[in-house]
Design an enzyme around this catalytic site. Structure first.
Site, PDB file in Angstrom:
ATOM      1  N   ILE A  34      55.395  30.906 -43.825  1.00 45.26           N
ATOM      2  CA  ILE A  34      54.128  30.418 -44.394  1.00 45.26           C
ATOM      3  C   ILE A  34      53.042  31.486 -44.222  1.00 45.26           C
ATOM      4  CG2 ILE A  34      52.336  28.631 -44.251  1.00 45.26           C
ATOM      5  CD1 ILE A  34      54.626  26.739 -43.200  1.00 45.26           C
ATOM      6  N   THR A  55      47.117  24.567 -40.817  1.00 44.37           N
ATOM      7  CA  THR A  55      48.109  23.774 -41.563  1.00 44.37           C
ATOM      8  C   THR A  55      49.403  23.667 -40.752  1.00 44.37           C
ATOM      9  OG1 THR A  55      49.005  25.719 -42.684  1.00 44.37           O
ATOM     10  CG2 THR A  55      47.289  24.505 -43.860  1.00 44.37           C
ATOM     11  N   ALA A  56      49.347  24.024 -39.460  1.00 43.42           N
ATOM     12  CA  ALA A  56      50.573  24.079 -38.650  1.00 43.42           C
ATOM     13  C   ALA A  56      50.827  22.728 -37.978  1.00 43.42           C
ATOM     14  CB  ALA A  56      50.463  25.208 -37.636  1.00 43.42           C
ATOM     15  N   ARG A  57      50.273  22.547 -36.812  1.00 46.22           N
ATOM     16  CA  ARG A  57      50.299  21.252 -36.119  1.00 46.22           C
ATOM     17  C   ARG A  57      48.963  21.125 -35.391  1.00 46.22           C
ATOM     18  NH1 ARG A  57      53.770  20.047 -38.955  1.00 46.22           N
ATOM     19  NH2 ARG A  57      55.908  19.424 -38.482  1.00 46.22           N
ATOM     20  N   ASP A 110      44.591  20.439 -42.140  1.00 47.25           N
ATOM     21  CA  ASP A 110      45.598  19.580 -42.779  1.00 47.25           C
ATOM     22  C   ASP A 110      46.334  18.773 -41.719  1.00 47.25           C
ATOM     23  OD1 ASP A 110      47.256  18.635 -44.910  1.00 47.25           O
ATOM     24  OD2 ASP A 110      48.795  20.084 -44.373  1.00 47.25           O
ATOM     25  N   GLU A 140      47.551  12.609 -35.135  1.00 45.46           N
ATOM     26  CA  GLU A 140      47.730  12.009 -36.466  1.00 45.46           C
ATOM     27  C   GLU A 140      48.291  10.603 -36.360  1.00 45.46           C
ATOM     28  OE1 GLU A 140      50.171  14.493 -39.067  1.00 45.46           O
ATOM     29  OE2 GLU A 140      48.911  16.172 -38.478  1.00 45.46           O
ATOM     30  N   HIS A 180      47.555  15.832 -43.887  1.00 47.95           N
ATOM     31  CA  HIS A 180      48.897  16.423 -43.758  1.00 47.95           C
ATOM     32  C   HIS A 180      49.619  16.463 -45.117  1.00 47.95           C
ATOM     33  CE1 HIS A 180      52.189  17.268 -40.579  1.00 47.95           C
ATOM     34  NE2 HIS A 180      52.464  17.903 -41.690  1.00 47.95           N
TER      35      HIS A 180
HETATM   36  O1  LIG Z   1      54.554  19.516 -41.720  1.00 49.70           O
HETATM   37  C1  LIG Z   1      55.465  19.733 -42.461  1.00 49.70           C
HETATM   38  C2  LIG Z   1      56.693  20.363 -42.058  1.00 49.70           C
HETATM   39  O2  LIG Z   1      56.845  20.652 -40.869  1.00 49.70           O
HETATM   40  O3  LIG Z   1      57.552  20.609 -42.925  1.00 49.70           O
END
Ligand SMILES: O=CC(=O)O
Length: 336
Positions: free
Chosen positions: A171, A248-250, A274, A279, A297
């Protein structure tokens, strides 16, 4: 029924939303079974009663956490001894205790879905970078309140800004190419420095240099015990004033409370998120701050990408049952 013989079962935890035909076709290598459990207590009970005996492979989705809870040591040890493979339909597998899977006798081999997620997640990353730099969330909010432009702080262009990528996996590398199209200069930090070819010429810097020199910091690393809260109070203090932070990771790779503090003090100009620490709960300090752009997410939330991810995860099961090897084992088990 392939080389696995009669009695081989494949358990679905969660739902197949797009690749139903590919899933159904797996019935030529095993009997497809579902869970009747709706929570962890019920699932553990069913495991202990032998309901899943004969299950050799499990396909699981991110949202199946609502059925089983974390795939932790307790759960791993309750799973049937026939189980050999667990195919996770997603890139991030922080919900699975891979160490417990490896340590179990017999071990459970785990796979994830790399690559297929890269484009869609990097697209959301770009959306969040632009949204946070340009303050689009504030603008959209004022518009809906009947106030037109002029009410929102003026934003910044991406062109000429330094984008620091923390975690240069698929990514991160995809994001690098996209960000360059917007005129950003990309630097990165990663556990290991990448070859020139893989990094595409992005400059490798130390973690501290990344913090000190990024105009926009993007978090693209997996969550594990080494990366939990890797960005916290001390790290915000090392960043440029007015930095933009995107994740956008965790959620838990960043201390959300420390981010809220850094936003409130003005240290961080804006953020694009995201993913969240708890969550689907969102910190009220983020919810109430119109400078931040929040997405629930949605990194891989497209028909095309979700279809590819499901097909990939199903292929992991097919390949494991036909050849004894998963297509994309998680890196911790690559040598097993
Ligand atoms: O968050 C989405 C994934 O890990 O694919």
């Amino acid at each position: 029924m392939g080389s696995n013989g009669a009695g081989t079962k494949i358990l679905l935890l969660g739902k197949i939303d797009h690749a139903q035909k590919t899933w159904d076709a797996l019935s030529d290598v095993g009997e497809l079974v579902k869970t009747g459990a709706s929570n962890r207590t019920e699932f553990l009970q069913e495991c202990r009663e032998g309901k899943y005996d004969g299950v050799v492979a499990i396909y699981r989705t991110f949202h199946s956490i609502s059925i089983t809870g974390l795939i932790d040591e307790e759960l791993v040890n309750a799973l049937p001894s026939s189980l050999k493979y667990m195919a996770h339909c997603g890139a991030g597998y922080d919900m699975i205790d891979v160490h417990a899977c490896t340590a179990r006798n017999p071990p459970i081999r785990v796979s994830n879905v790399p690559t297929a997620v890269d484009d869609a997640t990097a697209d959301v990353n770009i959306f969040l970078i632009l949204g946070a730099l340009r303050n689009f969330n504030g603008g959209m909010h004022s518009l809906r309140e009947g106030k037109f432009i002029g009410q929102t702080p003026v934003g910044h262009d991406p062109r000429g800004k330094v984008l620091g990528i923390l975690g240069m996996g698929g990514i991160g590398r995809n994001l690098k190419k996209k960000a360059e199209a917007f005129g950003m200069k990309v630097i990165y930090h990663n556990r290991r420095q990448l070859s020139e070819e893989l990094s595409g010429g992005a400059q490798y810097v130390t973690f501290d240099e990344l913090l000190a020199t990024s105009d926009v910091l993007s978090l693209n690393l997996p969550l594990n015990k080494n990366t939990r809260h890797i960005i916290s109070k001390a790290e915000f203090a090392k960043m440029k004033d007015g930095v933009v932070v995107v994740n956008t990771a965790r959620g838990a790779v960043m201390d959300e409370a420390a981010l809220v503090e850094a936003l409130d003090s003005g240290k961080v100009f804006s953020a694009g998120l995201d993913v969240f620490e708890e969550e689907p709960k969102i910190h009220p300090g983020l919810m109430n701050n119109h400078n931040v752009i929040l997405v629930p997410h949605m990194g891989t939330w497209t028909v095309e990408t979700m279809t590819s991810m499901e097909v990939w995860a199903i292929d992991n099961i097919r390949q494991a049952l036909e050849t004894g090897k998963l297509k994309s084992p998680v890196p911790e088990q690559a040598d097993m």
